[in-house]
Design a protein around this motif. Structure first.
Motif, PDB file in Angstrom:
ATOM      1  N   TRP A   1       0.821  -1.208   0.000  1.00  0.00           N
ATOM      2  CA  TRP A   1       0.000   0.000   0.000  1.00  0.00           C
ATOM      3  C   TRP A   1       0.854   1.256   0.000  1.00  0.00           C
ATOM      4  N   MET A   2       0.183   2.410  -0.267  1.00  0.00           N
ATOM      5  CA  MET A   2       0.815   3.712  -0.113  1.00  0.00           C
ATOM      6  C   MET A   2       1.011   3.992   1.383  1.00  0.00           C
ATOM      7  N   PRO A   3       2.066   4.751   1.743  1.00  0.00           N
ATOM      8  CA  PRO A   3       2.354   5.013   3.160  1.00  0.00           C
ATOM      9  C   PRO A   3       1.171   5.592   3.936  1.00  0.00           C
ATOM     10  N   GLN A   4       0.415   6.513   3.310  1.00  0.00           N
ATOM     11  CA  GLN A   4      -0.723   7.126   3.996  1.00  0.00           C
ATOM     12  C   GLN A   4      -1.780   6.076   4.363  1.00  0.00           C
ATOM     13  N   GLN A   5      -1.981   5.136   3.453  1.00  0.00           N
ATOM     14  CA  GLN A   5      -2.966   4.080   3.696  1.00  0.00           C
ATOM     15  C   GLN A   5      -2.534   3.174   4.848  1.00  0.00           C
ATOM     16  N   VAL A   6      -1.251   2.867   4.885  1.00  0.00           N
ATOM     17  CA  VAL A   6      -0.717   2.038   5.974  1.00  0.00           C
ATOM     18  C   VAL A   6      -0.975   2.706   7.318  1.00  0.00           C
ATOM     19  N   LYS A   7      -0.707   4.002   7.391  1.00  0.00           N
ATOM     20  CA  LYS A   7      -0.877   4.736   8.647  1.00  0.00           C
ATOM     21  C   LYS A   7      -2.341   4.784   9.078  1.00  0.00           C
ATOM     22  N   ILE A   8      -3.227   4.974   8.103  1.00  0.00           N
ATOM     23  CA  ILE A   8      -4.664   5.038   8.416  1.00  0.00           C
ATOM     24  C   ILE A   8      -5.143   3.721   9.022  1.00  0.00           C
ATOM     25  N   VAL A   9      -4.820   2.614   8.345  1.00  0.00           N
ATOM     26  CA  VAL A   9      -5.310   1.310   8.796  1.00  0.00           C
ATOM     27  C   VAL A   9      -4.621   0.876  10.093  1.00  0.00           C
ATOM     28  N   ARG A  10      -3.338   1.187  10.217  1.00  0.00           N
ATOM     29  CA  ARG A  10      -2.640   0.854  11.464  1.00  0.00           C
ATOM     30  C   ARG A  10      -3.261   1.583  12.649  1.00  0.00           C
ATOM     31  N   LYS A  11      -3.573   2.857  12.459  1.00  0.00           N
ATOM     32  CA  LYS A  11      -4.187   3.627  13.531  1.00  0.00           C
ATOM     33  C   LYS A  11      -5.551   3.069  13.912  1.00  0.00           C
ATOM     34  N   GLU A  12      -6.317   2.614  12.921  1.00  0.00           N
ATOM     35  CA  GLU A  12      -7.635   2.031  13.190  1.00  0.00           C
ATOM     36  C   GLU A  12      -7.513   0.759  14.037  1.00  0.00           C
ATOM     37  N   TRP A  13      -6.542  -0.092  13.704  1.00  0.00           N
ATOM     38  CA  TRP A  13      -6.366  -1.327  14.465  1.00  0.00           C
ATOM     39  C   TRP A  13      -5.782  -1.066  15.851  1.00  0.00           C
ATOM     40  N   GLU A  14      -4.976  -0.039  15.971  1.00  0.00           N
ATOM     41  CA  GLU A  14      -4.482   0.339  17.298  1.00  0.00           C
ATOM     42  C   GLU A  14      -5.645   0.751  18.198  1.00  0.00           C
ATOM     43  N   ARG A  15      -6.564   1.532  17.639  1.00  0.00           N
ATOM     44  CA  ARG A  15      -7.738   1.967  18.399  1.00  0.00           C
ATOM     45  C   ARG A  15      -8.622   0.782  18.750  1.00  0.00           C
ATOM     46  N   TRP A  16      -8.870  -0.081  17.775  1.00  0.00           N
ATOM     47  CA  TRP A  16      -9.731  -1.247  17.999  1.00  0.00           C
ATOM     48  C   TRP A  16      -9.124  -2.165  19.065  1.00  0.00           C
ATOM     49  N   SER A  17      -7.836  -2.405  18.966  1.00  0.00           N
ATOM     50  CA  SER A  17      -7.154  -3.300  19.916  1.00  0.00           C
ATOM     51  C   SER A  17      -7.157  -2.737  21.326  1.00  0.00           C
ATOM     52  N   GLU A  18      -7.002  -1.431  21.444  1.00  0.00           N
ATOM     53  CA  GLU A  18      -7.050  -0.799  22.766  1.00  0.00           C
ATOM     54  C   GLU A  18      -8.420  -1.003  23.395  1.00  0.00           C
ATOM     55  N   GLN A  19      -9.468  -0.880  22.593  1.00  0.00           N
ATOM     56  CA  GLN A  19     -10.825  -1.117  23.095  1.00  0.00           C
ATOM     57  C   GLN A  19     -10.998  -2.577  23.539  1.00  0.00           C
ATOM     58  N   ALA A  20     -10.369  -3.497  22.812  1.00  0.00           N
ATOM     59  CA  ALA A  20     -10.482  -4.924  23.121  1.00  0.00           C
ATOM     60  C   ALA A  20      -9.558  -5.344  24.271  1.00  0.00           C
ATOM     61  N   GLY A  21      -8.597  -4.483  24.623  1.00  0.00           N
ATOM     62  CA  GLY A  21      -7.687  -4.798  25.723  1.00  0.00           C
ATOM     63  C   GLY A  21      -6.444  -5.560  25.311  1.00  0.00           C
ATOM     64  N   ALA A  22      -6.211  -5.691  24.007  1.00  0.00           N
ATOM     65  CA  ALA A  22      -5.048  -6.428  23.514  1.00  0.00           C
ATOM     66  C   ALA A  22      -3.861  -5.493  23.286  1.00  0.00           C
ATOM     67  N   ALA A  23      -2.655  -6.035  23.449  1.00  0.00           N
ATOM     68  CA  ALA A  23      -1.430  -5.280  23.149  1.00  0.00           C
ATOM     69  C   ALA A  23      -1.129  -5.488  21.668  1.00  0.00           C
ATOM     70  N   PHE A  24      -1.269  -4.434  20.877  1.00  0.00           N
ATOM     71  CA  PHE A  24      -1.193  -4.551  19.415  1.00  0.00           C
ATOM     72  C   PHE A  24       0.176  -4.190  18.858  1.00  0.00           C
ATOM     73  N   THR A  25       0.646  -5.008  17.914  1.00  0.00           N
ATOM     74  CA  THR A  25       1.879  -4.727  17.184  1.00  0.00           C
ATOM     75  C   THR A  25       1.620  -4.965  15.715  1.00  0.00           C
ATOM     76  N   ALA A  26       2.038  -4.026  14.876  1.00  0.00           N
ATOM     77  CA  ALA A  26       1.949  -4.202  13.430  1.00  0.00           C
ATOM     78  C   ALA A  26       3.353  -4.373  12.868  1.00  0.00           C
ATOM     79  N   ILE A  27       3.584  -5.475  12.186  1.00  0.00           N
ATOM     80  CA  ILE A  27       4.869  -5.689  11.513  1.00  0.00           C
ATOM     81  C   ILE A  27       4.634  -5.409  10.042  1.00  0.00           C
TER      82      ILE A  27
END
Length: 207
Positions: free
Chosen positions: A179-205
């Motif tokens: 993906w384009m860098p902007q797209q990566v940042k958008i989706v990574r931020k969404e999963w960081e938010r979702w994971s925080e709500q779920a209580g999981a420690a999130f890492t994106a490789i």
């Protein structure tokens, strides 16, 4: 004799409590480069192997696939328990071989990505045991919850998490591949938010 039995039961209880679960989620949706490029499949299999090789006797490995909610292929979920007879290296070899075979299995490709449903409905993560969920995915949710293209553009967000994954480490290997860098940042931020709500420690490789 009673003392011996009590001791054995105590040891077994401690062993069970210490056992960890490594759940390997494999995204079979068409957007995942794992299905189309053997190089990605190779490096993904290496990462999975390294995680499996960290496990000890009594630990459990679940291998699960997801994509379309309607595909019966996703019901085939092998489980391995690490032991003296089934060593981590052997399990790692089996799983790595499967992952590396995926680019040749064109029929495995699925039309949607129900990643949220998979995370919310899977009941064997064992998060109370400080376990790990390792997902081989580009991270693009494309389902009845959210349109993938709108998610990439930042026009739609992931829904609120409705699952408790507290205690689990959640890793997405391959998030944003191609993906384009902007797209990566958008989706990574969404999963960081979702994971925080779920209580999981999130890492994106990110490859």
């Amino acid at each position: 004799m009673k003392k011996l039995l009590t001791c054995i039961l105590f040891i077994c209880a401690v062993s069970t409590a210490d056992a960890k679960t490594l759940t390997i989620g494999i995204d079979l949706s068409a957007s995942n480069p794992l299905l189309s490029h053997k190089n990605f499949a190779h490096v993904a299999s290496q990462h999975v192997s390294s995680e499996i090789n960290k496990l000890k006797d009594g630990d459990v490995v679940h291998v699960k696939t997801f994509g379309s909610r309607k595909d019966a292929l996703n019901l085939l979920n092998p489980t391995f328990e690490i032991s003296r007879r089934l060593k981590p290296s052997k399990v790692a070899g089996i799983v790595a071989q499967y992952i590396q075979s995926l680019p040749e299995q064109k029929e495995a490709s699925q039309s949607s990505t129900n990643l949220i449903a998979w995370l919310e409905f899977t009941s064997e993560f064992n998060c109370a045991g400080n376990s790990q969920i390792l997902v081989i995915t580009d991270g693009l949710e494309s389902s009845s919850y959210v349109d993938g293209n709108q998610l990439l553009q930042g026009k739609k967000s992931l829904p609120k998490a409705e699952v408790n994954l507290k205690g689990c480490a959640l890793t997405f290997y391959g998030l944003g591949a191609g993906w384009m860098p902007q797209q990566v940042k958008i989706v990574r931020k969404e999963w960081e938010r979702w994971s925080e709500q779920a209580g999981a420690a999130f890492t994106a490789i990110i490859p």
